[in-house]
Motif scaffolding. Structure first.
Motif, PDB file in Angstrom:
ATOM      1  N   PHE A 196       0.834  -1.191   0.000  1.00 12.35           N
ATOM      2  CA  PHE A 196       0.000   0.000   0.000  1.00 12.35           C
ATOM      3  C   PHE A 196       0.871   1.244   0.000  1.00 12.35           C
ATOM      4  CE2 PHE A 196      -4.415  -0.588  -0.031  1.00 12.35           C
ATOM      5  CZ  PHE A 196      -4.702  -1.831   0.515  1.00 12.35           C
ATOM      6  N   TRP A 203      -1.442   8.124   0.341  1.00 12.96           N
ATOM      7  CA  TRP A 203      -1.737   6.693   0.301  1.00 12.96           C
ATOM      8  C   TRP A 203      -2.910   6.369  -0.612  1.00 12.96           C
ATOM      9  CZ3 TRP A 203      -6.283   4.414   1.613  1.00 12.96           C
ATOM     10  CH2 TRP A 203      -7.199   5.207   2.302  1.00 12.96           C
ATOM     11  N   SER A 237     -18.756  13.070  -7.862  1.00 14.53           N
ATOM     12  CA  SER A 237     -17.748  12.369  -7.087  1.00 14.53           C
ATOM     13  C   SER A 237     -18.198  10.981  -6.664  1.00 14.53           C
ATOM     14  CB  SER A 237     -17.362  13.201  -5.869  1.00 14.53           C
ATOM     15  OG  SER A 237     -18.528  13.530  -5.154  1.00 14.53           O
ATOM     16  N   LEU A 238     -19.340  10.537  -7.193  1.00 12.07           N
ATOM     17  CA  LEU A 238     -19.773   9.187  -6.874  1.00 12.07           C
ATOM     18  C   LEU A 238     -18.923   8.132  -7.558  1.00 12.07           C
ATOM     19  CD1 LEU A 238     -23.679   9.097  -6.945  1.00 12.07           C
ATOM     20  CD2 LEU A 238     -22.169   8.784  -5.013  1.00 12.07           C
ATOM     21  N   ARG A 265     -16.001   7.255  -7.281  1.00 12.80           N
ATOM     22  CA  ARG A 265     -15.208   6.408  -6.397  1.00 12.80           C
ATOM     23  C   ARG A 265     -16.065   5.329  -5.768  1.00 12.80           C
ATOM     24  NH1 ARG A 265     -10.079   6.786  -5.053  1.00 12.80           N
ATOM     25  NH2 ARG A 265      -9.014   8.694  -5.646  1.00 12.80           N
ATOM     26  N   LEU A 266     -17.288   5.683  -5.486  1.00 12.47           N
ATOM     27  CA  LEU A 266     -18.191   4.706  -4.900  1.00 12.47           C
ATOM     28  C   LEU A 266     -18.445   3.582  -5.898  1.00 12.47           C
ATOM     29  CD1 LEU A 266     -20.113   3.764  -2.717  1.00 12.47           C
ATOM     30  CD2 LEU A 266     -21.853   5.262  -3.671  1.00 12.47           C
ATOM     31  N   GLY A 297     -15.429   1.496  -6.121  1.00 13.67           N
ATOM     32  CA  GLY A 297     -15.288   0.716  -4.896  1.00 13.67           C
ATOM     33  C   GLY A 297     -16.189  -0.505  -4.923  1.00 13.67           C
ATOM     34  N   ALA A 298     -17.417  -0.286  -5.367  1.00 13.01           N
ATOM     35  CA  ALA A 298     -18.363  -1.390  -5.404  1.00 13.01           C
ATOM     36  C   ALA A 298     -17.914  -2.457  -6.400  1.00 13.01           C
ATOM     37  CB  ALA A 298     -19.752  -0.871  -5.771  1.00 13.01           C
ATOM     38  N   PHE A 336     -14.918  -2.983  -7.400  1.00 14.46           N
ATOM     39  CA  PHE A 336     -13.710  -3.575  -6.839  1.00 14.46           C
ATOM     40  C   PHE A 336     -14.053  -4.694  -5.853  1.00 14.46           C
ATOM     41  CE2 PHE A 336      -9.411  -3.713  -5.376  1.00 14.46           C
ATOM     42  CZ  PHE A 336      -9.441  -3.821  -4.002  1.00 14.46           C
ATOM     43  N   VAL A 337     -14.969  -4.377  -4.925  1.00 15.27           N
ATOM     44  CA  VAL A 337     -15.350  -5.387  -3.933  1.00 15.27           C
ATOM     45  C   VAL A 337     -15.954  -6.606  -4.632  1.00 15.27           C
ATOM     46  CG1 VAL A 337     -16.933  -5.902  -2.049  1.00 15.27           C
ATOM     47  CG2 VAL A 337     -15.646  -3.783  -2.031  1.00 15.27           C
ATOM     48  N   PHE A 395     -10.584  -3.398   2.489  1.00 15.16           N
ATOM     49  CA  PHE A 395     -10.149  -2.104   1.950  1.00 15.16           C
ATOM     50  C   PHE A 395     -11.234  -1.528   1.055  1.00 15.16           C
ATOM     51  CE2 PHE A 395      -7.651   1.130   0.110  1.00 15.16           C
ATOM     52  CZ  PHE A 395      -7.700   1.041  -1.264  1.00 15.16           C
ATOM     53  N   GLY A 396     -11.782  -2.377   0.181  1.00 15.25           N
ATOM     54  CA  GLY A 396     -12.854  -1.936  -0.698  1.00 15.25           C
ATOM     55  C   GLY A 396     -14.082  -1.493   0.085  1.00 15.25           C
ATOM     56  N   LEU A 397     -14.387  -2.238   1.139  1.00  9.80           N
ATOM     57  CA  LEU A 397     -15.542  -1.898   1.964  1.00  9.80           C
ATOM     58  C   LEU A 397     -15.339  -0.537   2.628  1.00  9.80           C
ATOM     59  CD1 LEU A 397     -18.230  -3.011   2.981  1.00  9.80           C
ATOM     60  CD2 LEU A 397     -17.016  -3.916   4.960  1.00  9.80           C
ATOM     61  N   LEU A 428     -13.604   1.865   1.568  1.00  8.54           N
ATOM     62  CA  LEU A 428     -13.755   2.859   0.517  1.00  8.54           C
ATOM     63  C   LEU A 428     -15.240   3.139   0.252  1.00  8.54           C
ATOM     64  CD1 LEU A 428     -12.088   4.446  -1.560  1.00  8.54           C
ATOM     65  CD2 LEU A 428     -12.356   2.528  -3.101  1.00  8.54           C
ATOM     66  N   ILE A 429     -16.014   2.074   0.172  1.00 10.25           N
ATOM     67  CA  ILE A 429     -17.436   2.225  -0.110  1.00 10.25           C
ATOM     68  C   ILE A 429     -18.127   3.013   0.996  1.00 10.25           C
ATOM     69  CG2 ILE A 429     -19.628   0.983  -0.305  1.00 10.25           C
ATOM     70  CD1 ILE A 429     -18.207  -1.180  -1.797  1.00 10.25           C
ATOM     71  N   GLU A 476     -17.271   6.618   0.789  1.00  9.35           N
ATOM     72  CA  GLU A 476     -17.888   7.288  -0.347  1.00  9.35           C
ATOM     73  C   GLU A 476     -19.392   7.429  -0.188  1.00  9.35           C
ATOM     74  OE1 GLU A 476     -16.376   8.811  -2.925  1.00  9.35           O
ATOM     75  OE2 GLU A 476     -14.572   8.394  -1.761  1.00  9.35           O
ATOM     76  N   VAL A 477     -20.009   6.470   0.446  1.00  9.93           N
ATOM     77  CA  VAL A 477     -21.452   6.573   0.674  1.00  9.93           C
ATOM     78  C   VAL A 477     -21.748   7.747   1.599  1.00  9.93           C
ATOM     79  CG1 VAL A 477     -23.410   5.490   1.820  1.00  9.93           C
ATOM     80  CG2 VAL A 477     -22.056   4.185   0.227  1.00  9.93           C
ATOM     81  N   LYS A 537     -19.862  10.298   2.106  1.00 10.94           N
ATOM     82  CA  LYS A 537     -19.558  11.521   1.369  1.00 10.94           C
ATOM     83  C   LYS A 537     -20.687  11.846   0.396  1.00 10.94           C
ATOM     84  CE  LYS A 537     -15.973  12.791  -1.775  1.00 10.94           C
ATOM     85  NZ  LYS A 537     -14.598  12.565  -2.208  1.00 10.94           N
ATOM     86  N   GLY A 538     -21.197  10.817  -0.218  1.00 14.54           N
ATOM     87  CA  GLY A 538     -22.252  11.035  -1.193  1.00 14.54           C
ATOM     88  C   GLY A 538     -23.544  11.505  -0.554  1.00 14.54           C
ATOM     89  N   THR A 581     -10.077   6.696   7.630  1.00 16.06           N
ATOM     90  CA  THR A 581      -8.781   6.100   7.346  1.00 16.06           C
ATOM     91  C   THR A 581      -7.662   6.853   8.033  1.00 16.06           C
ATOM     92  OG1 THR A 581      -9.733   5.945   5.158  1.00 16.06           O
ATOM     93  CG2 THR A 581      -7.572   4.998   5.470  1.00 16.06           C
TER      94      THR A 581
END
Lengths: 409, 285, 316
Positions: free
Chosen positions: A102, A304, A352-353, A355-356, A359-360, A362-363, C119-121, C123-124, C127-128, C130-131, C245
């Protein structure tokens, strides 16, 4: 699928793919396909068309969909290739050797700063010492310095981080990256210009006469061609590495680290090599990034989140192949730069969604589809090809005539 | 003289002495079995020798020439305090020359010792051939080389070793198969092929027949015997199956609670009362 | 004056350290018991912080999805005391859900996958939030009265003079919760299972103790602690989507490293050591504060990998 119950090491669930086809035709196809030259030539051809496809090609699709704004733009092609270089190298570490770092922004960002600094004539200072920068504006020299610095940095960081494994390795790489970030932002501002960012880059002419801002017919800016050539070089080197004993050893490390030690190979050194090589690639990318953006700031170069983005891109594309991660870089950059400005059905303004969304996805990939997007495309291709081959085979042979066994009804 | 010599080998884990002052000799060309009840310290001893663990005390010597071995034996019998300065110096010299204590596992392997694991420790996502090539690589070019730009296909010697070993364990026809897809018995044989591709003089086999059917067991025993004859290996075997041990072992060392309680020919060990007591009727000899 | 600075550092360090300790305990226990590497731990802190804001007061929104559909302000305005109960409970529930739906499917998967999915979680979640609520920074929400006691405003302390009273109470509350957690782990049956599981989960399973239920409880407890830490954080620090984070996850892992995995005492000790280090560096040489923090963690990880109190050989 590799067995997750491995004897030590931190393997990801998906290692590099085994071959799908057998037979002579398959062999010939593979020989041609795998021959280094054809890979290079094929990629070169594609790269020539890439900006066109991205801008004009997508423009057509955009028009067909009623102009939601999904067309690409020229700088995007360069960005994709820059990140492509980084993640191809990063995947040698993650997908093959099985080490999750990382902190690769450290090498990316350091190279970017060095590239910029070397080309400027500013005076930098730290702890009372000061020096004037040499003002070397040859793009090649700039990149050489940047990549070299990143590689040298990767040695000690790798040496220390690899002493531990798993999450502790990841944490160590993160800490080193963060240390550099905070240094660049704070105490090192005499060198990096801190939060204001570094913009004193002076990019000269390539080989003394080629202007990177010049235009190449059909393809685009000269700078893109420059980046594309380096991308091709990076891809070739990575391909060579994978086809060398190192490729085998990296793959083996990702699958069963203890066994590698016990066949007599110095596991630590090989892991270090994987780390340093991936650091070099990140450095090359960082150098090109600095030239392309003409601006370096700690939050994009060393933070990071940038390291995290590399992870996302790589996994998104698929850790199981050489070029998979490049797809990931493309998807990431496309969504980040283009989709973020669009308005999609249901979601509305993406903004800016993005990234969401990433992220989704990605998971989802980590969870159920570790082969990533590229892996998925390969699977689809194989499936279709397999169906086609089957169809061809069944056309050639006629079904054997079988005498009906009559019953006694 | 012995190919492998253990002198005073000891391993303590905060409070627990897993290996207790073990002196053991493995003669060249023999098949030696190490047996003992569960927890006796067999695996720990092997891990000490192969470098996975570092001993708390003691030394392991590998392949000392006759004269050196004799000197070591002699100097060992004199206690540390009584040894003269010259003698100590000589001992230190011999130790630095022939001791493999404290080496990293990959260094131990490079000196000529190999190990086949209890579970089939293979590379599941790679082909059988690639699995063996891994070990052959290390044999060919040592523990590390900066050859990351050379094409794999130009390594003929590596391929030769790999083919030879696959043939030796009768897996050549499956060379292109993904290792994970092989049946368990084949995986075990692949495991052995990998261990052999290091071209060892000494091979440790950690419970090679664990979990095998009688037929597989017999096949493995035959394989081991054949390999020993063909390749001139010295083999150290950790096993629980007494039949196997008594049929192929030249000598047997018995461990109990970390210490050697018997060491000799099968006949000698069979009749040893300490051994019988340690096993307390759990074993048919 | 040196003494003045020292006391200031000590007080600030205790506050910061308390948060770090709470985070570290949860992470450490989860790692120690289930060998599960939870990079979403910071997200639990984040959720706790925002949930705290929601329970305590009405917050006006100026960005984000909710704002765009006309919601100007949200919040229940129940006050801090209510939040002290509601937030950990909420965190507990989230923890249960997370264990069941995210952690459990990954127990047998390679370590790297655990890291990647959490990590992905994280992030989600970030972002949620933030959204929905916008990416801007909210100011701290310190209470002025608690259970009838006046806790707001400054108080005169010897040597250093005026000091926000709430921050002293905060340390007391946090220490109380930490102490409570310690007692639960050390003295109760549940705690024994956790400890045993930390040392040898295989054994605990064989003894017939229903380890899966314990896993859920351990995870939920860790989550509750993280959420509570978020509540505490909200009361004297700013709130924004990144704090999950930056202010929680990374410090939590550093605490883990310093204190050692699986050790509650280690996490407590590590938390306060790091808290005081950060406080000290912030006052003395703020530019270097973060760098030193990371260097300390790296140093411990390299030279004493089991941490200062670590029990398991989780490190090699």
């Amino acid at each position: 699928m590799s067995d997750p119950e491995t004897d030590g090491g931190t393997a990801v669930s998906e290692g590099p793919d085994p071959e799908p086809f057998g037979g002579q035709v398959g062999d010939l196809y593979r020989t041609v396909r795998d021959h280094e030259l054809s890979v290079v030539v094929g990629s070169a051809v594609f790269l020539l068309f890439f900006p066109f496809l991205l801008v004009d090609g997508l423009e057509v699709v955009n028009g067909l969909l009623g102009d939601p704004g999904i067309g690409g733009y020229e700088g995007l092609a360069s960005l994709v290739l820059i990140y492509g270089i980084i993640v191809v190298g990063y995947n040698l570490l993650l997908g093959y050797t099985g080490l999750l770092s990382f902190g690769h922004a450290a090498f990316f960002g350091t190279a970017a700063y060095v590239t910029g600094l070397v080309s400027s004539t500013t005076e930098i200072s730290f702890l009372g010492l000061s020096a004037t920068m040499p003002g070397i504006t040859s793009p090649l020299a700039m990149i050489l310095f940047g990549t070299l610095f990143a590689t040298l940095l990767a040695w000690p960081i790798g040496f220390m981080s690899i002493r531990r494994s798993g999450v502790y390795f990841a944490v160590l790489t993160l800490t080193f990256g963060q240390m550099l970030y905070f240094f660049a932002l704070g105490p090192g501002a005499g060198i990096t210009n801190g939060d204001n960012g570094f913009s004193d880059l002076n990019v000269g002419e390539l080989f003394g006469f080629i202007n990177l801002d010049g235009l190449v017919p059909f393809v685009g800016k000269m700078e893109y061609v420059f980046i594309a050539v380096l991308f091709l070089l990076a891809l070739t080197v990575a391909n060579r590495i994978i086809n060398s004993p190192y490729g085998l050893i990296f793959k083996a490390l990702g699958e069963n680290e203890q066994r590698v030690e016990f066949v007599g190979l110095n596991v630590f050194r090989y892991k270090l090599m994987a780390f340093v090589i991936s650091g070099s690639f990140a450095g090359l990318g960082g150098s090109l990034f600095a030239i392309h953006e003409a601006f370096v700031h700690p939050s994009t170069a060393l933070y990071w989140i940038q390291s995290g983005d590399f992870v996302i891109m790589t996994v998104l594309g698929g850790t199981g192949s050489l070029v998979g991660p490049v797809f990931g870089a493309f998807i990431f950059e496309y969504i980040s730069n283009v989709i973020s400005g669009t308005t999609l059905p249901v979601i509305g303004q993406v903004g800016s969604l993005w990234r969401l969304i990433l992220g989704a996805v990605f998971v989802a990939i980590v969870w159920v589809f570790p082969r990533g997007v590229y892996g998925g495309l390969v699977d689809i291709k194989n499936f279709i090809a397999g169906q086609a081959v089957d169809a061809l085979r069944s056309d050639e042979s006629s079904p054997p005539a079988e005498p009906e066994q009559g019953g006694d009804d | 003289m012995g190919l492998l010599e253990m002198e005073g080998l000891t391993k303590r884990f905060s409070g627990l002495t897993a290996v207790d002052d073990v002196d053991l000799t493995v003669e060249r060309g023999e098949t030696k079995a190490i047996i003992g009840p569960n927890g006796a310290g067999k695996s720990t001893t092997i891990n000490l020798i192969t470098g996975l663990l570092e001993p708390t005390a003691g030394h392991v010597y590998y392949d000392p020439p006759d004269e050196a071995a004799a000197d070591i034996h002699e100097l060992r019998t004199i206690s540390d305090e009584e040894r003269s300065a010259d003698q100590q110096q000589r001992l230190d010299e011999l130790r630095s020359e022939y001791s493999i204590t404290g080496l990293e596992p990959h260094e131990v392997v490079q000196t000529g010792i190999s190990k086949s694991f209890q579970t089939a420790s293979i590379f599941p996502g790679m082909t059988a051939r690639e699995n063996v090539q891994m070990a052959a690589l290390a044999t060919e070019h040592g523990s590390f080389k900066l050859n990351f730009l050379r094409r794999q296909s130009s390594f003929d010697a590596v391929d030769e070793i790999a083919t030879e070993m696959l043939e030796a364990v009768d897996l050549l026809r499956d060379a292109g198969e993904e290792a994970a897809s092989l049946p368990y018995g084949d995986k075990r044989r692949l495991e052995i092929a990998i261990a052999l591709a290091s071209e060892p003089d000494l091979l440790f086999m950690d419970e090679p027949t664990a979990g095998m059917s009688p037929e597989e067991t017999q096949a493995t025993v035959d394989l081991v015997e054949r390999l020993q004859q063909e390749l001139g290996l010295t083999i150290v075997l950790v096993e629980h199956d007494m039949e196997i041990i008594f049929s192929i072992a030249d000598s047997i060392a018995v461990l109990n609670r970390g210490a050697i309680i018997a060491d000799g020919t099968p006949d000698e060990v069979e009749g040893d009362t300490d051994v019988q007591e340690a096993y307390l009727g759990g074993v048919e000899l | 004056m040196v003494l003045e600075t020292a006391i200031e550092i000590l007080l600030n360090g205790l506050q910061q350290g308390a948060i770090f300790a709470l985070l570290g305990i949860g992470l450490s226990v989860i790692l120690g018991t289930m060998d599960f590497l939870n990079l979403a731990h910071g997200a639990l802190y984040l959720i706790g912080g925002y949930a705290g804001m929601y329970f305590i007061r009405e917050t006006s929104l100026s960005a984000g999805y909710l704002n765009s559909i006309g919601v100007d302000a949200i919040g229940l305005g129940l006050g801090f005391a209510a939040a002290m109960i509601l937030v950990p409970v909420f965190g507990f529930i989230v923890g249960l859900l997370m264990e069941r739906y995210v952690a459990e499917p990954f127990y047998d998967r390679p370590e790297t996958d655990q890291l990647l999915v959490t990590f992905g979680l994280a992030l989600i979640v970030q972002e949620v939030i933030k959204g929905m609520l916008g990416g801007n920074t909210f100011q701290p929400t310190a209470p002025t009265t608690l259970f009838g006691i006046n806790v707001g405003g400054p108080v005169m302390l010897p040597i250093i003079g005026n000091y926000p009273q709430w921050r002293l109470y905060l340390v007391g509350i946090a220490l109380f919760v930490i102490g409570l957690t310690y007692l639960v782990i050390e003295k109760t049956d549940f705690g024994l299972v956790v400890q045993a599981g930390t040392h040898d989960s295989e054994m605990v399973r064989m003894l017939g103790i229903r380890i899966n239920r314990s896993y859920s409880l351990v995870f939920a407890m860790g989550a509750a602690l993280a959420a509570f830490a978020g509540l505490i954080g909200v009361s004297f620090q700013t709130v924004s989507p990144q704090i999950g984070t930056e202010r929680a996850l990374i410090p939590a892992f550093l605490v883990l490293v310093v204190g050692g995995a699986g050790s509650v005492i280690g996490a407590i000790f590590g938390g306060f050591v790091l808290g005081i280090t950060v406080a000290g560096m912030t006052v003395l040489a703020s530019q270097w504060a973060q760098i030193v923090l990371y260097a300390v963690a790296a140093g411990v990880l390299l030279f004493r990998p089991e941490g200062l109190f670590g029990s398991k050989g989780v490190v090699e």
